[in-house]
Design a protein around this motif. Structure first.
Motif, PDB file in Angstrom:
ATOM      1  N   ASP A 196      -4.348 -11.837  -9.502  1.00 22.71           N
ATOM      2  CA  ASP A 196      -5.331 -10.795  -9.184  1.00 22.71           C
ATOM      3  C   ASP A 196      -5.874 -10.953  -7.768  1.00 22.71           C
ATOM      4  O   ASP A 196      -6.073  -9.957  -7.050  1.00 22.71           O
ATOM      5  N   THR A 197      -6.111 -12.203  -7.351  1.00 23.81           N
ATOM      6  CA  THR A 197      -6.583 -12.449  -5.985  1.00 23.81           C
ATOM      7  C   THR A 197      -5.547 -11.973  -4.977  1.00 23.81           C
ATOM      8  O   THR A 197      -5.888 -11.349  -3.957  1.00 23.81           O
TER       9      THR A 197
ATOM     10  N   THR B   8      -5.262  -4.087  -2.289  1.00 25.38           N
ATOM     11  CA  THR B   8      -6.223  -3.048  -2.662  1.00 25.38           C
ATOM     12  C   THR B   8      -7.457  -3.056  -1.764  1.00 25.38           C
ATOM     13  O   THR B   8      -8.076  -2.014  -1.529  1.00 25.38           O
ATOM     14  N   SER B   9      -7.796  -4.236  -1.218  1.00 23.03           N
ATOM     15  CA  SER B   9      -8.950  -4.315  -0.325  1.00 23.03           C
ATOM     16  C   SER B   9      -8.614  -3.921   1.107  1.00 23.03           C
ATOM     17  O   SER B   9      -9.517  -3.747   1.933  1.00 23.03           O
ATOM     18  N   GLY B  10      -7.322  -3.809   1.423  1.00 28.13           N
ATOM     19  CA  GLY B  10      -6.909  -3.498   2.783  1.00 28.13           C
ATOM     20  C   GLY B  10      -6.758  -4.710   3.679  1.00 28.13           C
ATOM     21  O   GLY B  10      -6.454  -4.569   4.874  1.00 28.13           O
ATOM     22  N   ALA B  11      -6.936  -5.931   3.132  1.00 28.57           N
ATOM     23  CA  ALA B  11      -6.772  -7.143   3.943  1.00 28.57           C
ATOM     24  C   ALA B  11      -5.315  -7.373   4.323  1.00 28.57           C
ATOM     25  O   ALA B  11      -5.026  -8.047   5.315  1.00 28.57           O
TER      26      ALA B  11
ATOM     27  N   GLY C 103      -5.368  -8.268  -4.858  1.00 25.90           N
ATOM     28  CA  GLY C 103      -6.579  -7.754  -4.241  1.00 25.90           C
ATOM     29  C   GLY C 103      -6.497  -7.679  -2.730  1.00 25.90           C
ATOM     30  O   GLY C 103      -7.238  -6.894  -2.105  1.00 25.90           O
ATOM     31  N   LYS C 104      -5.609  -8.488  -2.113  1.00 23.60           N
ATOM     32  CA  LYS C 104      -5.428  -8.414  -0.661  1.00 23.60           C
ATOM     33  C   LYS C 104      -4.929  -7.032  -0.249  1.00 23.60           C
ATOM     34  O   LYS C 104      -5.256  -6.534   0.842  1.00 23.60           O
TER      35      LYS C 104
ATOM     36  N   ARG D 225       0.846  -1.204   0.000  1.00 28.43           N
ATOM     37  CA  ARG D 225       0.000   0.000   0.000  1.00 28.43           C
ATOM     38  C   ARG D 225       0.875   1.245   0.000  1.00 28.43           C
ATOM     39  O   ARG D 225       2.002   1.250   0.516  1.00 28.43           O
TER      40      ARG D 225
END
Length: 314
Positions: A150-151, A157-160, A154-155, A108
């Motif tokens: 992509d998965t 970009t989703s903030g996970a 996505g961790k 991030r």
């Protein structure tokens, strides 16, 4: 050779992209028609952590079965997924020039490993990466990770997760290097043996095809480098998911090209590591890896790795 050459591939975006690149080279250099054939592997079906799926070959066995039963004529693998032992009836026909083998961080806010605050969550599905992240002593929380690129991205970009660690080669092949916030120096994190390289296999009985693939697609420097790295794994009796990193480079010397090899074996929590380096002539690449790994075993690497093969022998 007039028939269409069927090229087996996993169905993921990355696998089809790299297999498609190889298919284009085969079509151009061998002058044949080619067709991609999707093959589903155990590693594609299961959502369990890779290191729990029973050892090496979870992305490989189904492709090799398709070769042996005649559904495909050529199989394309990420070379780091290949078991180190020989496969009956299968020939490693070619190892094309390698992509950059290093790992990368996607984090991030454009942060690097050193800039991530203590307690930041970094995700990886690799025990090798996790142990080396722990060894850096940055106070990061390391969590597991599965899924396609992509998965995984996505961790973040989703903030996970605050960051994920991936192979640079995969992102390069699908033109996603723009998301990389740091390419990790091998001094900090040695890659998996064979990372960034592809393996092109065919049936051992197809000697003409094997010879053509080797002549037109094989890169002897890349092959020597990965032979040295994989010899480390084989001698340590460690699987492709073990906390072992290795990187060989080919260096021109006065007497000809030499293999320069570095390797590390770590405890899962990174609290202990064994690092060694070795070098030797290009023609002795595998022996360089064997010798280096033998020294690591003398220092206690087997206890750090605790590989399934060694547990079965004990």
């Amino acid at each position: 050779m007039t028939q269409t050459l069927r090229i087996g591939t996993r169905a993921s975006l990355l696998a089809r992209t790299q297999s498609g690149q190889i298919a284009d080279l085969i079509a151009e250099r061998l002058g044949v028609e080619v067709e991609l054939v999707d093959v589903t592997t155990e590693g594609d079906i299961s959502r369990a952590p890779l290191h729990t799926l029973g050892g090496t070959g979870v992305f490989v066995s189904a492709l090799r079965d398709a070769l042996l039963d005649g559904r495909v004529d050529v199989a394309v693998h990420s070379l780091k997924d290949l078991p180190t032992g020989a496969a009956e009836g299968i020939a490693l026909a070619a190892v094309p020039p390698r992509e950059d083998p290093r790992d990368v961080l996607v984090a991030r806010d454009g942060l690097t490993l050193g800039e991530l605050p203590v307690g930041s969550v970094v995700a990886t599905g690799s025990p090798r990466r996790a142990s080396q992240l722990h060894a850096l002593g940055l106070g990061l929380e390391i969590v597991g990770l599965r899924g396609n690129i992509d998965t995984r991205l996505g961790k973040v970009t989703s903030g996970a997760a605050d960051g994920v660690v991936l192979a640079r080669a995969g992102l390069s092949r699908i033109n996603r290097l723009d998301v990389v916030t740091e390419t990790i120096d091998p001094i900090q994190m040695l890659p998996a043996p064979g990372q960034g390289a592809l393996a092109i296999e065919c049936r051992a009985e197809d000697t003409t095809l094997e010879a053509q693939l080797r002549e037109h697609l094989d890169d002897p420097f890349t092959r020597a480098a990965v032979e040295a790295e994989r010899a480390v794994l084989r001698t340590l009796e460690a699987g492709c998911s073990a906390p072992v990193g290795a990187l060989a480079e080919i260096v021109e010397e006065a007497d000809g090209p030499e293999v320069w090899l570095r390797a590390v074996a770590l405890a899962p929590d990174g609290s202990v590591d064994i690092r060694r380096s070795a070098s030797g002539p290009l023609a002795e690449a595998a022996e360089v890896g064997n010798r280096l790994a033998a020294g690591m075993l003398e220092e206690g690497a087997a206890e750090l790795i605790d590989s399934p093969a060694r547990r079965q022998q004990s």
